[in-house]
Design a protein around this motif. Structure first.
Motif, PDB file in Angstrom:
ATOM      1  N   MET A 217       5.908   8.935  -4.532  1.00 25.90           N
ATOM      2  CA  MET A 217       6.174   8.331  -3.219  1.00 25.90           C
ATOM      3  C   MET A 217       5.808   9.312  -2.099  1.00 25.90           C
ATOM      4  O   MET A 217       5.199   8.927  -1.093  1.00 25.90           O
ATOM      5  CB  MET A 217       7.650   7.934  -3.130  1.00 25.90           C
ATOM      6  N   ALA A 218       6.165  10.569  -2.283  1.00 21.27           N
ATOM      7  CA  ALA A 218       5.846  11.593  -1.281  1.00 21.27           C
ATOM      8  C   ALA A 218       4.335  11.777  -1.162  1.00 21.27           C
ATOM      9  O   ALA A 218       3.783  11.855  -0.055  1.00 21.27           O
ATOM     10  CB  ALA A 218       6.509  12.915  -1.662  1.00 21.27           C
ATOM     11  N   THR A 221       2.736   8.848   0.726  1.00 18.88           N
ATOM     12  CA  THR A 221       2.982   8.916   2.172  1.00 18.88           C
ATOM     13  C   THR A 221       2.008   9.875   2.854  1.00 18.88           C
ATOM     14  O   THR A 221       1.422   9.557   3.900  1.00 18.88           O
ATOM     15  CB  THR A 221       4.428   9.384   2.446  1.00 18.88           C
ATOM     16  N   TYR A 225      -1.575   8.693   5.936  1.00 20.83           N
ATOM     17  CA  TYR A 225      -1.892   9.172   7.277  1.00 20.83           C
ATOM     18  C   TYR A 225      -3.104  10.100   7.303  1.00 20.83           C
ATOM     19  O   TYR A 225      -3.793  10.209   8.316  1.00 20.83           O
ATOM     20  CB  TYR A 225      -0.668   9.848   7.890  1.00 20.83           C
ATOM     21  N   THR A 270       1.159   0.700   8.763  1.00 22.43           N
ATOM     22  CA  THR A 270       2.502   0.351   8.292  1.00 22.43           C
ATOM     23  C   THR A 270       2.478  -0.387   6.958  1.00 22.43           C
ATOM     24  O   THR A 270       3.144   0.039   6.005  1.00 22.43           O
ATOM     25  CB  THR A 270       3.259  -0.478   9.342  1.00 22.43           C
ATOM     26  N   LEU A 273       1.213   1.974   4.322  1.00 19.61           N
ATOM     27  CA  LEU A 273       2.232   2.942   3.947  1.00 19.61           C
ATOM     28  C   LEU A 273       3.198   2.316   2.944  1.00 19.61           C
ATOM     29  O   LEU A 273       3.563   2.945   1.949  1.00 19.61           O
ATOM     30  CB  LEU A 273       3.013   3.413   5.185  1.00 19.61           C
ATOM     31  N   SER A 274       3.574   1.058   3.221  1.00 23.06           N
ATOM     32  CA  SER A 274       4.471   0.349   2.303  1.00 23.06           C
ATOM     33  C   SER A 274       3.859   0.264   0.911  1.00 23.06           C
ATOM     34  O   SER A 274       4.546   0.434  -0.099  1.00 23.06           O
ATOM     35  CB  SER A 274       4.745  -1.070   2.818  1.00 23.06           C
ATOM     36  N   MET A 277       2.964   4.193  -0.550  1.00 15.99           N
ATOM     37  CA  MET A 277       4.173   4.952  -0.837  1.00 15.99           C
ATOM     38  C   MET A 277       4.737   4.520  -2.196  1.00 15.99           C
ATOM     39  O   MET A 277       5.068   5.347  -3.043  1.00 15.99           O
ATOM     40  CB  MET A 277       5.214   4.725   0.257  1.00 15.99           C
TER      41      MET A 277
END
Length: 295
Positions: A217-218, A221, A225, A270, A273-274, A277
């Motif tokens: 997950m990290a 993320t 970006y 957004t 990212l969902s 992640m």
């Protein structure tokens, strides 16, 4: 290092394929929403009467209201097949190159991790991701039009090949390879670095499922970006109107920035990212679990 020696290319391919299929099936709606939001900035999209969404949430509401829940899974088939295949190719390539780049003491430096990840991303992008994502993007773009023309995946592929040749389903291959190379470079380097740090702190030889899930997950993320501009250009280059608007990937990027502003290169961040992640969490956790059982 004993467990490392037991890993075979076949195991990496199988574990990656399973992880990719599981991740794709679970996270696909966020990919659809991200793609729809990214497509609506172009002039041709507006001229063709494409629906304009106020944001990711409005996109979900409108899609479900007009097409039902199944509308959130439009284009799933090529994405699912492509996701399984690309994850298999990605892990196979990464593990193979990573093994070659290890030092004599068995350690792998950050630059070498990034190189292995970049190579894995470029290979998967050129062989699997470009055609599967072109088909997925066109099906989603078509869904946004007042009068959709595609009957399904097969019809979309047939139309693309008939009107544009085989190269039609490889449109946007350069930004796809750039995005996948950057994605894998950042994702694998982030995950392996965090994994090594955690192992050194805890003394564990193999990470429990939830540890792998959290690290994935990290890593996902961080990846979002760092690589978002590549994703926006890729989506625009694979749209139905790409041939009418853009001369190439660099021209596309220039048009996006000059007409919509630099922030447009992070459009759809957004929902992406969902997806990334949780996709990072799911892929790495499932991969680690399958590899444990194959060793």
């Amino acid at each position: 290092m004993a467990p490392q020696k037991k890993d075979s290319p076949t195991h990496s391919l199988l574990a990656g394929t399973i992880a990719g299929a599981v991740e794709g099936a679970i996270t696909y709606p966020t990919e659809l929403v991200k793609t729809k939001v990214q497509l609506q900035g172009s002039k041709q999209y507006a001229l063709q009467g494409g629906h304009i969404y106020k944001g990711p949430i409005d996109c979900v509401k409108t899609t479900v209201k007009t097409q039902g829940i199944q509308g959130l899974y439009r284009g799933l088939t090529p994405m699912l097949i492509g996701n399984a295949a690309k994850a298999g190719v990605r892990f196979l390539t990464y593990d193979t190159i990573k093994a070659k780049l290890r030092r004599e003491d068995g350690k792998l430096t950050m630059p070498r991790m990034m190189l292995a990840g970049m190579c894995a991303g470029v290979v998967e992008g050129g062989t699997v991701v470009a055609p599967s994502e072109t088909i997925k993007t066109r099906l989603i773009h078509d869904q946004c039009m007042p009068k959709p023309k595609y009957k399904g995946v097969v019809d979309c592929v047939r139309t693309a090949v008939t009107t544009e040749g085989v190269s039609g389903i490889y449109r946007g291959v350069v930004p796809v390879m750039a995005r996948q190379g950057a994605n894998s470079c950042v994702r694998f380097a982030s995950y392996d670095t965090l994994k090594q740090l955690l192992i050194s702190q805890t003394g564990l030889r193999e990470l429990p499922f939830m540890y792998s899930f959290g690290l994935g997950m990290a890593a996902g993320t961080i990846t979002v970006y760092a690589t978002m501009p590549f994703d926006v250009v890729k989506t625009r280059m694979q749209s139905l109107s790409a041939r009418l608007e853009y001369k190439g990937s660099f021209h596309c990027a220039w048009r996006v920035v000059s007409e919509e502003g630099v922030s447009a290169l992070w459009k759809g961040a957004t929902p992406r990212l969902s997806r990334l992640m949780f996709s990072g969490a799911i892929v790495f956790a499932v991969y680690e679990e399958v590899m444990k059982r194959l060793r």
